[in-house]
Design an enzyme around this catalytic site. Sequence first.
Site, PDB file in Angstrom:
ATOM      1  N   TRP A  94       0.831  -1.202   0.000  1.00 49.50           N
ATOM      2  CA  TRP A  94       0.000   0.000   0.000  1.00 49.50           C
ATOM      3  C   TRP A  94       0.865   1.251   0.000  1.00 49.50           C
ATOM      4  O   TRP A  94       1.790   1.374   0.801  1.00 49.50           O
ATOM      5  CB  TRP A  94      -0.899   0.043   1.216  1.00 49.50           C
ATOM      6  CG  TRP A  94      -1.928  -1.033   1.412  1.00 49.50           C
ATOM      7  CD1 TRP A  94      -2.554  -1.306   2.589  1.00 49.50           C
ATOM      8  CD2 TRP A  94      -2.485  -1.947   0.456  1.00 49.50           C
ATOM      9  NE1 TRP A  94      -3.464  -2.325   2.421  1.00 49.50           N
ATOM     10  CE2 TRP A  94      -3.439  -2.730   1.120  1.00 49.50           C
ATOM     11  CE3 TRP A  94      -2.267  -2.170  -0.905  1.00 49.50           C
ATOM     12  CZ2 TRP A  94      -4.176  -3.726   0.468  1.00 49.50           C
ATOM     13  CZ3 TRP A  94      -2.991  -3.153  -1.546  1.00 49.50           C
ATOM     14  CH2 TRP A  94      -3.929  -3.916  -0.874  1.00 49.50           C
ATOM     15  N   GLU A 215      -8.811  -2.910  -5.726  1.00 55.41           N
ATOM     16  CA  GLU A 215     -10.127  -3.526  -5.843  1.00 55.41           C
ATOM     17  C   GLU A 215     -11.276  -2.530  -6.029  1.00 55.41           C
ATOM     18  O   GLU A 215     -12.308  -2.587  -5.340  1.00 55.41           O
ATOM     19  CB  GLU A 215     -10.403  -4.440  -4.640  1.00 55.41           C
ATOM     20  CG  GLU A 215      -9.417  -5.586  -4.530  1.00 55.41           C
ATOM     21  CD  GLU A 215      -9.759  -6.613  -3.484  1.00 55.41           C
ATOM     22  OE1 GLU A 215      -9.335  -7.777  -3.637  1.00 55.41           O
ATOM     23  OE2 GLU A 215     -10.442  -6.266  -2.501  1.00 55.41           O
ATOM     24  N   TYR A 308     -10.681 -15.482  -5.194  1.00 58.63           N
ATOM     25  CA  TYR A 308     -11.055 -15.962  -3.871  1.00 58.63           C
ATOM     26  C   TYR A 308     -12.391 -16.723  -3.912  1.00 58.63           C
ATOM     27  O   TYR A 308     -13.344 -16.368  -3.214  1.00 58.63           O
ATOM     28  CB  TYR A 308     -11.187 -14.793  -2.888  1.00 58.63           C
ATOM     29  CG  TYR A 308      -9.914 -14.054  -2.593  1.00 58.63           C
ATOM     30  CD1 TYR A 308      -8.976 -14.555  -1.689  1.00 58.63           C
ATOM     31  CD2 TYR A 308      -9.651 -12.839  -3.200  1.00 58.63           C
ATOM     32  CE1 TYR A 308      -7.805 -13.866  -1.418  1.00 58.63           C
ATOM     33  CE2 TYR A 308      -8.486 -12.142  -2.932  1.00 58.63           C
ATOM     34  CZ  TYR A 308      -7.568 -12.664  -2.038  1.00 58.63           C
ATOM     35  OH  TYR A 308      -6.416 -11.971  -1.775  1.00 58.63           O
ATOM     36  N   GLU A 351      -3.787 -11.238  -6.590  1.00 55.76           N
ATOM     37  CA  GLU A 351      -4.142 -11.758  -5.270  1.00 55.76           C
ATOM     38  C   GLU A 351      -4.892 -13.057  -5.482  1.00 55.76           C
ATOM     39  O   GLU A 351      -5.741 -13.160  -6.364  1.00 55.76           O
ATOM     40  CB  GLU A 351      -5.072 -10.815  -4.503  1.00 55.76           C
ATOM     41  CG  GLU A 351      -4.480  -9.542  -3.987  1.00 55.76           C
ATOM     42  CD  GLU A 351      -5.466  -8.814  -3.062  1.00 55.76           C
ATOM     43  OE1 GLU A 351      -6.386  -9.479  -2.499  1.00 55.76           O
ATOM     44  OE2 GLU A 351      -5.345  -7.584  -2.914  1.00 55.76           O
TER      45      GLU A 351
END
Length: 438
Positions: A94, A215, A308, A351
């Site tokens: 970040w 995101e 995910y 991710e």
Amino acid sequence: MLLLHLTFIFTNLISIVFGTSVTPSESSSSSVNPPASVPSGFVTTRGNQFVLNEKPFAFVGANSYWLPLLTSQDDVDATLKSMHDAGVKVLRTWGFNAINGSELAGALQSGVTYYQVWNSSQWELNDGPQGLQRLDQVISTAEKYDIKLIVAFTNNWVGYGGAELYINWIAGAGNTHDVFFTNPQIIKSYQSYVQTIVNRYKSSPTIFAWELMNEARCLGDLPAGPNCVASKPTLTTWYRQQSDFVRSLDPHHMITTGGEGHFNWTKPATYWFNGTLFSDYNFNGQAGEDFERDLALPNIDFGTYHLYPQTWYPQLDFPGSNFTVQQWGLEWITDHANAAARVGKPLILEEFGVTGLQNKTAIYPTWVNHAIQTQHAIFPWQFGQLGLKEDGGNRLIKYADALIDGASPNDGFAIYPNQTAVFNIFTNAAKVQARRSQ
């Protein structure tokens, strides 16, 4: 992905597609506009490859949002050395950490890292030793270990000071999440922060790429409004504006969206649940993304997507179901590899994760192998470090994030070196990628 994100996973539904294949809304072609002829040590693109010093640059990456939150330079050094030893070539972290003014006293007491303080409609920058100097240390230490960084400018979610701090302080209460992407004052404030970060590091070859947002979606911790739906290109317009802005500041570093890779297909995938047929959130444009259209933007240099399925739709993941996390992930990887090939740009599985050591051991080899076979880079969520020393190895950072017995924060997805069956999946993949880079 942050734990706070999980509040919204019920909105991100997974597909079970029966019968015929699904076709995208359009076969995109891009006006590819890679960074200008870059200085030595800067990564750029050539077609669907990353290139470093005129050679192909294939790699395994790592996610560590918590690395700039450490207060000990020794621990930062130890973590980056561990990444280097594991073959990691690119770290994603970040470039944002923001707090409300009411949190300042507690932040000073706890030592939590913060780069912005919000007390009014404009934030104040903290470039001191508890602020951007910590990001400076991460970048300089990464350079020492020959690791490059993807730096994200803000978060779609509230964690560590995302978009909704801008919304609350500038647009005010009662607004929907998507005003972040359209409100001129918010965009101006976001760009002011982006300019601060880019100007600070734009001469550094240690920066791999700038990431516009982690995101981005029509909704966040606030709901979406009617101006951010599949039929309106709110996010695509914002991606274009902000990537053009960053390119005006920095002609050399790559730029990417940081998106989860949602599609906007004219015939989206569907699934049955409790006797009802649903249009799938990942494919119907409801999130606001249009992966192929966004990737085709001239100043978006490569694609990102996240994976995910276990947590996106747990209702389908039960014994006896004909849905499998592993197979859905393989199809998601294929969908993005095919889309990126049509656009002609590189791709990163930025991710991905499942919980449970047995799940990781069983599922990750198939996902990793398929991603590498389809010629893109991988960043598992998230890198786990042991033996951290600050505060005796035990420290509450913020939210539920903590160091426990020397271990870095674990949201259930962390992968630690002593979990050798899992960790070796990525060290072996790194060796394969290194051979491709010769």
